[in-house]
Design a protein around this motif. Structure first.
Motif, PDB file in Angstrom:
ATOM      1  N   ARG A   7      15.394  36.305 -22.831  1.00  0.00           N
ATOM      2  CA  ARG A   7      14.261  35.561 -22.113  1.00  0.00           C
ATOM      3  C   ARG A   7      14.507  35.880 -20.745  1.00  0.00           C
ATOM      4  NH1 ARG A   7      14.578  30.075 -20.531  1.00  0.00           N
ATOM      5  NH2 ARG A   7      12.496  29.396 -19.866  1.00  0.00           N
ATOM      6  N   GLU A   8      15.644  35.468 -20.357  1.00  0.00           N
ATOM      7  CA  GLU A   8      16.007  35.415 -18.965  1.00  0.00           C
ATOM      8  C   GLU A   8      16.015  36.719 -18.313  1.00  0.00           C
ATOM      9  OE1 GLU A   8      16.398  32.782 -16.762  1.00  0.00           O
ATOM     10  OE2 GLU A   8      16.002  31.512 -18.582  1.00  0.00           O
ATOM     11  N   PHE A   9      16.613  37.731 -18.996  1.00  0.00           N
ATOM     12  CA  PHE A   9      16.630  38.983 -18.368  1.00  0.00           C
ATOM     13  C   PHE A   9      15.204  39.656 -18.327  1.00  0.00           C
ATOM     14  CE2 PHE A   9      17.022  43.704 -18.925  1.00  0.00           C
ATOM     15  CZ  PHE A   9      17.863  44.023 -17.870  1.00  0.00           C
ATOM     16  N   CYS A  10      14.453  39.660 -19.198  1.00  0.00           N
ATOM     17  CA  CYS A  10      13.013  40.047 -19.220  1.00  0.00           C
ATOM     18  C   CYS A  10      12.266  39.320 -18.346  1.00  0.00           C
ATOM     19  CB  CYS A  10      12.358  39.858 -20.587  1.00  0.00           C
ATOM     20  SG  CYS A  10      12.884  40.856 -21.598  1.00  0.00           S
ATOM     21  N   SER A  11      12.475  37.954 -17.844  1.00  0.00           N
ATOM     22  CA  SER A  11      11.629  37.246 -16.813  1.00  0.00           C
ATOM     23  C   SER A  11      12.070  37.597 -15.532  1.00  0.00           C
ATOM     24  CB  SER A  11      11.802  35.773 -16.965  1.00  0.00           C
ATOM     25  OG  SER A  11      13.230  35.238 -16.614  1.00  0.00           O
ATOM     26  N   SER A  12      13.237  38.188 -15.182  1.00  0.00           N
ATOM     27  CA  SER A  12      13.594  38.900 -14.055  1.00  0.00           C
ATOM     28  C   SER A  12      12.714  39.929 -13.686  1.00  0.00           C
ATOM     29  CB  SER A  12      15.054  39.186 -14.096  1.00  0.00           C
ATOM     30  OG  SER A  12      15.830  37.883 -14.336  1.00  0.00           O
ATOM     31  N   GLY A  15       7.883  39.744 -13.081  1.00  0.00           N
ATOM     32  CA  GLY A  15       7.453  39.837 -11.777  1.00  0.00           C
ATOM     33  C   GLY A  15       8.126  40.904 -10.693  1.00  0.00           C
ATOM     34  N   MET A  16       7.887  40.433  -9.763  1.00  0.00           N
ATOM     35  CA  MET A  16       8.542  41.444  -8.528  1.00  0.00           C
ATOM     36  C   MET A  16       9.985  41.026  -8.128  1.00  0.00           C
ATOM     37  SD  MET A  16       6.143  43.930  -7.894  1.00  0.00           S
ATOM     38  CE  MET A  16       7.082  44.437  -6.822  1.00  0.00           C
ATOM     39  N   MET A  17      10.466  39.862  -8.510  1.00  0.00           N
ATOM     40  CA  MET A  17      11.608  39.649  -7.912  1.00  0.00           C
ATOM     41  C   MET A  17      12.801  40.349  -8.345  1.00  0.00           C
ATOM     42  SD  MET A  17      13.118  37.557  -5.879  1.00  0.00           S
ATOM     43  CE  MET A  17      11.807  36.184  -5.660  1.00  0.00           C
ATOM     44  N   GLY A  18      12.905  40.544  -9.732  1.00  0.00           N
ATOM     45  CA  GLY A  18      14.059  41.467 -10.170  1.00  0.00           C
ATOM     46  C   GLY A  18      14.024  43.070  -9.672  1.00  0.00           C
ATOM     47  N   TRP A  19      12.733  43.453  -9.458  1.00  0.00           N
ATOM     48  CA  TRP A  19      12.715  44.817  -8.925  1.00  0.00           C
ATOM     49  C   TRP A  19      12.952  44.912  -7.569  1.00  0.00           C
ATOM     50  CZ3 TRP A  19      12.324  48.376 -12.605  1.00  0.00           C
ATOM     51  CH2 TRP A  19      11.771  48.030 -13.830  1.00  0.00           C
ATOM     52  N   LEU A  20      12.526  43.920  -6.731  1.00  0.00           N
ATOM     53  CA  LEU A  20      12.997  43.775  -5.142  1.00  0.00           C
ATOM     54  C   LEU A  20      14.534  43.674  -5.090  1.00  0.00           C
ATOM     55  CD1 LEU A  20       9.848  41.755  -3.863  1.00  0.00           C
ATOM     56  CD2 LEU A  20      10.194  44.306  -3.556  1.00  0.00           C
ATOM     57  N   LEU A  21      15.029  42.724  -5.925  1.00  0.00           N
ATOM     58  CA  LEU A  21      16.471  42.345  -5.677  1.00  0.00           C
ATOM     59  C   LEU A  21      17.158  43.754  -5.979  1.00  0.00           C
ATOM     60  CD1 LEU A  21      16.957  38.898  -6.958  1.00  0.00           C
ATOM     61  CD2 LEU A  21      16.980  39.583  -4.758  1.00  0.00           C
ATOM     62  N   MET A  66      18.768  31.305  -7.990  1.00  0.00           N
ATOM     63  CA  MET A  66      18.189  30.014  -7.544  1.00  0.00           C
ATOM     64  C   MET A  66      17.269  29.477  -8.681  1.00  0.00           C
ATOM     65  SD  MET A  66      15.254  31.480  -4.951  1.00  0.00           S
ATOM     66  CE  MET A  66      13.821  32.253  -5.490  1.00  0.00           C
ATOM     67  N   ARG A  67      16.578  30.531  -9.426  1.00  0.00           N
ATOM     68  CA  ARG A  67      15.651  29.800 -10.580  1.00  0.00           C
ATOM     69  C   ARG A  67      16.307  29.587 -11.844  1.00  0.00           C
ATOM     70  NH1 ARG A  67      14.167  34.088 -13.720  1.00  0.00           N
ATOM     71  NH2 ARG A  67      12.275  32.868 -14.385  1.00  0.00           N
ATOM     72  N   SER A  68      17.597  29.751 -11.865  1.00  0.00           N
ATOM     73  CA  SER A  68      18.299  29.827 -13.451  1.00  0.00           C
ATOM     74  C   SER A  68      18.069  28.400 -13.905  1.00  0.00           C
ATOM     75  CB  SER A  68      19.639  30.136 -13.194  1.00  0.00           C
ATOM     76  OG  SER A  68      20.261  29.329 -12.276  1.00  0.00           O
ATOM     77  N   PHE A  69      18.407  27.409 -13.185  1.00  0.00           N
ATOM     78  CA  PHE A  69      18.226  26.122 -13.687  1.00  0.00           C
ATOM     79  C   PHE A  69      17.103  24.961 -12.975  1.00  0.00           C
ATOM     80  CE2 PHE A  69      22.237  26.791 -15.695  1.00  0.00           C
ATOM     81  CZ  PHE A  69      21.939  26.370 -17.052  1.00  0.00           C
ATOM     82  N   ALA A  70      17.166  25.580 -11.484  1.00  0.00           N
ATOM     83  CA  ALA A  70      16.052  24.677 -10.792  1.00  0.00           C
ATOM     84  C   ALA A  70      14.727  24.788 -11.197  1.00  0.00           C
ATOM     85  CB  ALA A  70      16.229  25.131  -9.310  1.00  0.00           C
ATOM     86  N   GLU A  71      14.489  25.982 -11.793  1.00  0.00           N
ATOM     87  CA  GLU A  71      12.810  26.416 -12.158  1.00  0.00           C
ATOM     88  C   GLU A  71      12.739  25.659 -13.547  1.00  0.00           C
ATOM     89  OE1 GLU A  71       9.830  29.995 -12.790  1.00  0.00           O
ATOM     90  OE2 GLU A  71      12.050  30.094 -13.490  1.00  0.00           O
TER      91      GLU A  71
END
Length: 290
Positions: A7-12, A15-21, A66-71
């Protein structure tokens, strides 16, 4: 844990965040690779590319974690996790391993760069040195991810989590320079110790709910610090300088890529990751029971 990892890997990358990073870190490595290794014909990828791009991790890792637990806290989906049949360690490790998998993608590109150098004729010694440097670089990134995951578990605001992560990593990045300030009898060291004594006394006063106790504790600590600096200043400053050296997350990697292959360096990064994963799990466990 497998479901959380997926779930976490696919969610990265949903959107664009994982690709941009990934593109951001890959572009930084490629830039230094073409400028240093190919431009000057240098076979050492560890120092001239990986070490030179360490500053990029100061931004990459906090944004990634940043989004791991804060989100989860912000959207209140953390309640589903806390009441799920998955163990706390399963939650923490699932998120951590997913972020490590995301970080592994630009590291795989760095592995391709090593293969390119090998194809251009670098020696077997240089090849082994580059591979070991890449492994150390990856473990350094994993340790930084564990630190930022812990910081993300302390807040429900992703921006605050990212700023905290950047601040902590920047402090560890600058630690070798800060360490040089603490020489025997240094006034700067005296001020820092006094501030630390005030923080300890303040926390103890809050814990005991006694302002008087906090004041007496601060006075006692201040007297001890003054006595040590007057009669045995080297003891205190040397011990504190050693402690600062242990907080320098990036310095061991510099020594590693400068030809000082060290198994303790690899163990150090694994230990840092394990320690902060433990802190994260304990914080989540406390919230679950509360």
């Amino acid at each position: 844990m497998r479901a959380i990892f997926k779930r976490e890997f696919c969610s990265s990358f949903s959107g664009m965040m994982g690709w941009l990073l990934t593109a951001f870190l890959t572009a930084a490595s490629a830039l230094y690779f073409f400028a240093n290794n190919l431009g000057f014909g240098l076979p050492d990828l560890g120092y001239y590319t990986l070490y030179q791009t360490l500053f990029v991790l100061l931004v990459y890792v906090p944004v990634l974690a940043m989004r791991s637990f804060a989100e989860e806290k912000h959207s209140r989906t953390d309640q589903l996790l806390l009441t799920s049949p998955v163990s706390v360690w399963g939650i923490v490790l699932g998120k951590f391993l997913a972020m490590c998998a995301v970080f592994a993608l630009p590291c795989l590109v760095d592995g391709v760069l090593i293969v390119v150098l090998r194809g251009l004729g670098c020696s077997n010694t240089a090849l082994l040195s580059n591979l070991s440097s890449l492994v150390c670089y990856y473990l350094l990134g994993c340790a930084a991810i564990a630190i930022c995951e812990f910081l993300s578990s302390l807040t429900e605001n992703q921006i605050i989590a990212a700023v905290l992560g950047f601040g902590v990593l920047l402090l560890t990045y600058l630690m070798p320079g800060l360490q040089s300030l603490f020489s025997a009898g240094s006034v700067v060291a005296l001020v820092v110790f006094t501030v630390l004594a005030a923080v300890i006394a303040f926390c103890a006063g809050l814990r005991s709910r006694s302002f008087t106790f906090g004041c007496f504790l601060f006075a006692g600590l201040a007297v001890c610090i003054a006595a040590l600096f007057t009669f045995r200043s080297a003891w205190l400053t040397t011990a504190f300088s050693s402690a600062l050296g242990g907080l320098s997350l990036f310095q061991p990697f510099e020594d590693f890529v400068n030809g000082s292959f060290s198994v303790p360096t690899l163990v150090y990064y694994i230990s840092v990751a394990g320690l902060f994963l433990f802190f994260t799990a304990q914080g989540i466990e406390k919230r679950r029971w509360n």
